[in-house]
Structures are given as C-alpha cells and as structure tokens.
Design a protein around this motif. Structure first.
Motif, PDB file in Angstrom:
ATOM      1  N   CYS A  39       7.886  -1.281   6.573  1.00  0.00           N
ATOM      2  CA  CYS A  39       8.388   0.087   6.619  1.00  0.00           C
ATOM      3  C   CYS A  39       8.328   0.707   5.226  1.00  0.00           C
ATOM      4  O   CYS A  39       8.062   0.024   4.222  1.00  0.00           O
ATOM      5  N   CYS A  40       8.586   1.992   5.166  1.00  0.00           N
ATOM      6  CA  CYS A  40       8.712   2.725   3.912  1.00  0.00           C
ATOM      7  C   CYS A  40      10.185   3.056   3.740  1.00  0.00           C
ATOM      8  O   CYS A  40      10.737   3.840   4.516  1.00  0.00           O
ATOM      9  N   ILE A  41      10.824   2.467   2.734  1.00  0.00           N
ATOM     10  CA  ILE A  41      12.254   2.681   2.553  1.00  0.00           C
ATOM     11  C   ILE A  41      12.535   4.039   1.935  1.00  0.00           C
ATOM     12  O   ILE A  41      13.701   4.457   1.834  1.00  0.00           O
ATOM     13  N   GLN A  54       0.832  -1.193   0.000  1.00  0.00           N
ATOM     14  CA  GLN A  54       0.000   0.000   0.000  1.00  0.00           C
ATOM     15  C   GLN A  54       0.875   1.255   0.000  1.00  0.00           C
ATOM     16  O   GLN A  54       2.041   1.211   0.373  1.00  0.00           O
ATOM     17  N   PRO A  55       0.316   2.399  -0.447  1.00  0.00           N
ATOM     18  CA  PRO A  55       1.117   3.622  -0.482  1.00  0.00           C
ATOM     19  C   PRO A  55       1.376   4.176   0.910  1.00  0.00           C
ATOM     20  O   PRO A  55       0.511   4.125   1.785  1.00  0.00           O
ATOM     21  N   CYS A  56       2.562   4.694   1.100  1.00  0.00           N
ATOM     22  CA  CYS A  56       2.927   5.328   2.368  1.00  0.00           C
ATOM     23  C   CYS A  56       2.076   6.579   2.556  1.00  0.00           C
ATOM     24  O   CYS A  56       1.921   7.390   1.638  1.00  0.00           O
ATOM     25  N   VAL A  57       1.536   6.747   3.747  1.00  0.00           N
ATOM     26  CA  VAL A  57       0.683   7.900   4.026  1.00  0.00           C
ATOM     27  C   VAL A  57       1.489   9.190   4.115  1.00  0.00           C
ATOM     28  O   VAL A  57       0.917  10.283   4.074  1.00  0.00           O
ATOM     29  N   ARG A  58       2.809   9.074   4.187  1.00  0.00           N
ATOM     30  CA  ARG A  58       3.643  10.264   4.321  1.00  0.00           C
ATOM     31  C   ARG A  58       4.254  10.701   2.993  1.00  0.00           C
ATOM     32  O   ARG A  58       4.297  11.889   2.694  1.00  0.00           O
ATOM     33  N   CYS A  59       4.725   9.743   2.192  1.00  0.00           N
ATOM     34  CA  CYS A  59       5.404  10.138   0.956  1.00  0.00           C
ATOM     35  C   CYS A  59       4.834   9.495  -0.302  1.00  0.00           C
ATOM     36  O   CYS A  59       5.224   9.860  -1.411  1.00  0.00           O
ATOM     37  N   GLY A  60       3.938   8.506  -0.146  1.00  0.00           N
ATOM     38  CA  GLY A  60       3.323   7.881  -1.310  1.00  0.00           C
ATOM     39  C   GLY A  60       4.058   6.687  -1.865  1.00  0.00           C
ATOM     40  O   GLY A  60       3.540   5.985  -2.744  1.00  0.00           O
ATOM     41  N   ALA A  61       5.263   6.424  -1.387  1.00  0.00           N
ATOM     42  CA  ALA A  61       6.007   5.239  -1.841  1.00  0.00           C
ATOM     43  C   ALA A  61       5.319   3.971  -1.329  1.00  0.00           C
ATOM     44  O   ALA A  61       4.414   4.029  -0.495  1.00  0.00           O
ATOM     45  N   THR A  62       5.747   2.832  -1.817  1.00  0.00           N
ATOM     46  CA  THR A  62       5.110   1.559  -1.464  1.00  0.00           C
ATOM     47  C   THR A  62       5.680   0.994  -0.164  1.00  0.00           C
ATOM     48  O   THR A  62       6.900   0.917  -0.001  1.00  0.00           O
ATOM     49  N   ILE A  63       4.789   0.606   0.728  1.00  0.00           N
ATOM     50  CA  ILE A  63       5.203  -0.046   1.971  1.00  0.00           C
ATOM     51  C   ILE A  63       5.723  -1.437   1.648  1.00  0.00           C
ATOM     52  O   ILE A  63       5.111  -2.184   0.879  1.00  0.00           O
ATOM     53  N   VAL A  64       6.861  -1.799   2.215  1.00  0.00           N
ATOM     54  CA  VAL A  64       7.461  -3.103   1.952  1.00  0.00           C
ATOM     55  C   VAL A  64       7.545  -3.904   3.243  1.00  0.00           C
ATOM     56  O   VAL A  64       7.559  -3.348   4.339  1.00  0.00           O
ATOM     57  N   ARG A  65       7.601  -5.211   3.077  1.00  0.00           N
ATOM     58  CA  ARG A  65       7.817  -6.110   4.208  1.00  0.00           C
ATOM     59  C   ARG A  65       9.184  -6.765   4.063  1.00  0.00           C
ATOM     60  O   ARG A  65       9.577  -7.201   2.974  1.00  0.00           O
ATOM     61  N   ALA A  66       9.891  -6.837   5.153  1.00  0.00           N
ATOM     62  CA  ALA A  66      11.183  -7.527   5.180  1.00  0.00           C
ATOM     63  C   ALA A  66      11.376  -8.119   6.566  1.00  0.00           C
ATOM     64  O   ALA A  66      10.967  -7.525   7.562  1.00  0.00           O
ATOM     65  N   ASP A  67      11.947  -9.302   6.627  1.00  0.00           N
ATOM     66  CA  ASP A  67      12.243  -9.899   7.928  1.00  0.00           C
ATOM     67  C   ASP A  67      13.453  -9.205   8.540  1.00  0.00           C
ATOM     68  O   ASP A  67      14.520  -9.143   7.922  1.00  0.00           O
ATOM     69  N   VAL A  68      13.267  -8.662   9.721  1.00  0.00           N
ATOM     70  CA  VAL A  68      14.339  -7.981  10.439  1.00  0.00           C
ATOM     71  C   VAL A  68      14.545  -8.714  11.755  1.00  0.00           C
ATOM     72  O   VAL A  68      13.607  -8.868  12.534  1.00  0.00           O
ATOM     73  N   SER A  69      15.746  -9.185  11.992  1.00  0.00           N
ATOM     74  CA  SER A  69      16.051  -9.966  13.192  1.00  0.00           C
ATOM     75  C   SER A  69      15.075 -11.129  13.339  1.00  0.00           C
ATOM     76  O   SER A  69      14.564 -11.407  14.423  1.00  0.00           O
TER      77      SER A  69
END
Length: 269
Positions: A263-265, A242-257
């Motif tokens: 997050c929005c990169i 989905q689009p980021c509510v702050r900048c419009g970029a695409t929200i991504v999923r990544a496994d962290v730890s």
C-alpha cells in the motif's frame, strides 16, 4: 493465486474453445490432483462434451453433458494451456484432457485440484462461500452492513471467501488502494462513505481486471494477447519500493493479518 478476474477470463476464453467439443481422451500423471481413480476419470470424460463453462468464486466449473461437473481450483502456481502437443509449455502437466489434436493441459496442480462432482453435490460443495462481488442482491447498503459487523482488518475481510468470494491477496490490495484505505484498517472503523467507496472500488477494480485478462503470466493458448494484460496495471501489488502512481510516495510492503500486503501510506488512510 488466480482470483476472480483470472478465472473469469479463463471461463470466457474456454467457452469458445472447448464447449460442445468431443473429449477424445485424458491422461493423469498425478492421481492426487483428481478425486477418482485415473481410469474412472477417463471413463467419465471420454466421449463426453462440456455443455457450458461456469465460475463460482475462484473455482472454474466445467458443466458436462452427462450432468457431472468438473470443479477446478488452481490454488498457488496452477495454470492452464490449450493447444497441440508441440505448443505445450515446458512445464509439468498433472492432467490432460484431449480434443483430438488439441489438448487442455492443467499445469502446476501440486496444491490445486480437478474434481468430478456428481449432480446435486455442487451446491453442497459451494455452500460456505459468500456472495459474489457482482451479486445483484449485494448493494452498497448490504455490503456496508456486513462489513460493519466484521472483526480483523480490511485485508482479512476481503480475502475471506465466506464474506465475499473470489478476492485474494492481489485484488484486496488493489481495491484498498483504489478506495484510498489502508488494508490494515479495522472494518468497524470505516465511515459509511468509506464503506461505499470500498464497495465501488471492489466492483471497479475487478471489472477492469477481468476486461484486461487478469494478471496471469502465461497465455491460455498460442496467440492469446489478452490473458495477463492486467499484470502491468497493478498499482500497488508487488510494487514495493516503487513510486505511488497517485501521489509519488514509496509503495511499502507490510504483513497484514499474516498476509503480505502492499500500500501507499501517504494517500491511503
């Protein structure tokens, strides 16, 4: 898994529903969900009242007039419902505490538990937990000092109950987004300004989420319009693609730890 806002919402709502009400009976359909025999569980609770409701981290605390404390940890999939037998959701109930015609149903306690803790044992049980996010002794400076000495990632740090108690997968991502920081950042790499932003975001996100009833998807009782109100306000958690509510970029999923993270990169650095 319910986190601080969800359990604090439960605490506040249950305080007006069950405190000082006489417990008239119990039923346990899964003995592994409690830490004493079901018959003893009933003897300890029947005829008693809950003197006050408390919370520590992700635990809900039922402080009994007898001096014992019921310690609830819902873990993954656990919820509660308060109402009549006719109002009960069509879900499997592991423990039921009755107040006449009304009942507190504990649902989905396959991994969670409801334990009776004797006076003096509660502090030992909670000894390894870190400070609460709103602990008055935890200011920006102290938070920054603790964070600067941590290894791993912001994600692993925020969900570590020994560091800060009450935060899990959802709110760690929401906090990082609010602070404009990627959850995979190393805590040691943060500047003092970034540490202060993270501290402010932690308190802001958790405060708003609590006021809005957290993200639980099932009301606590019939007519409950508060519980779950924050679910639609999550800005990155479970919003992959989905689009980021702050900048419009695409929200991504990544496994962290080894934990799922969103997050929005583009606008998280």
């Amino acid at each position: 898994m319910p986190e601080l806002p969800e359990m604090e919402n439960y605490r506040q709502l249950l305080s007006s529903l069950i405190v000082n009400r006489l417990i008239t009976g119990t039923e346990v359909t899964r003995a592994k969900s409690i830490n004493v025999e079901p018959d003893r569980f009933d003897r300890l609770l029947r005829g008693q009242t809950v003197r006050s409701m408390g919370r520590r981290a992700k635990h809900l605390l039922f402080h009994m007039a007898s001096g014992d404390t019921l310690v609830l940890h819902l873990m993954l999939g656990g919820v509660m419902f308060y109402g009549t037998m006719e109002e009960k959701p069509d879900r499997t109930v592991q423990v039921r505490i009755s107040y006449g015609d009304f009942h507190l149903f504990f649902i989905g306690l396959r991994l969670g538990y409801l334990h009776v803790v004797e006076p003096g044992q509660l502090q030992t049980m909670m000894a390894k937990l870190g400070p609460e996010p709103f602990d008055p002794s935890l200011d920006q400076q102290r938070f920054g000092e603790l964070l600067g000495g941590r290894r791993g990632t912001l994600k692993s740090c925020l969900v570590d109950q020994g560091f800060i108690s009450g935060i899990g997968n959802c709110y760690s991502d929401e906090i990082c987004f609010d602070a404009g920081l990627q959850p995979g950042r190393a805590p040691r790499s943060l500047s003092m300004d970034e540490r202060q932003r993270l501290f402010d975001s932690m308190r802001r996100v958790l405060s708003v989420a609590t006021d809005e009833g957290g993200y639980m998807d099932m009301p606590l009782y019939a007519g409950d319009m508060l519980t779950g109100g924050y679910d639609k306000q999550c800005r990155v958690y479970d919003r992959e693609g989905q689009p980021c509510v702050r900048c419009g970029a695409t929200i991504v999923r990544a496994d962290v730890s080894s934990k799922k993270s969103f997050c929005c990169i583009q606008c998280q650095h």
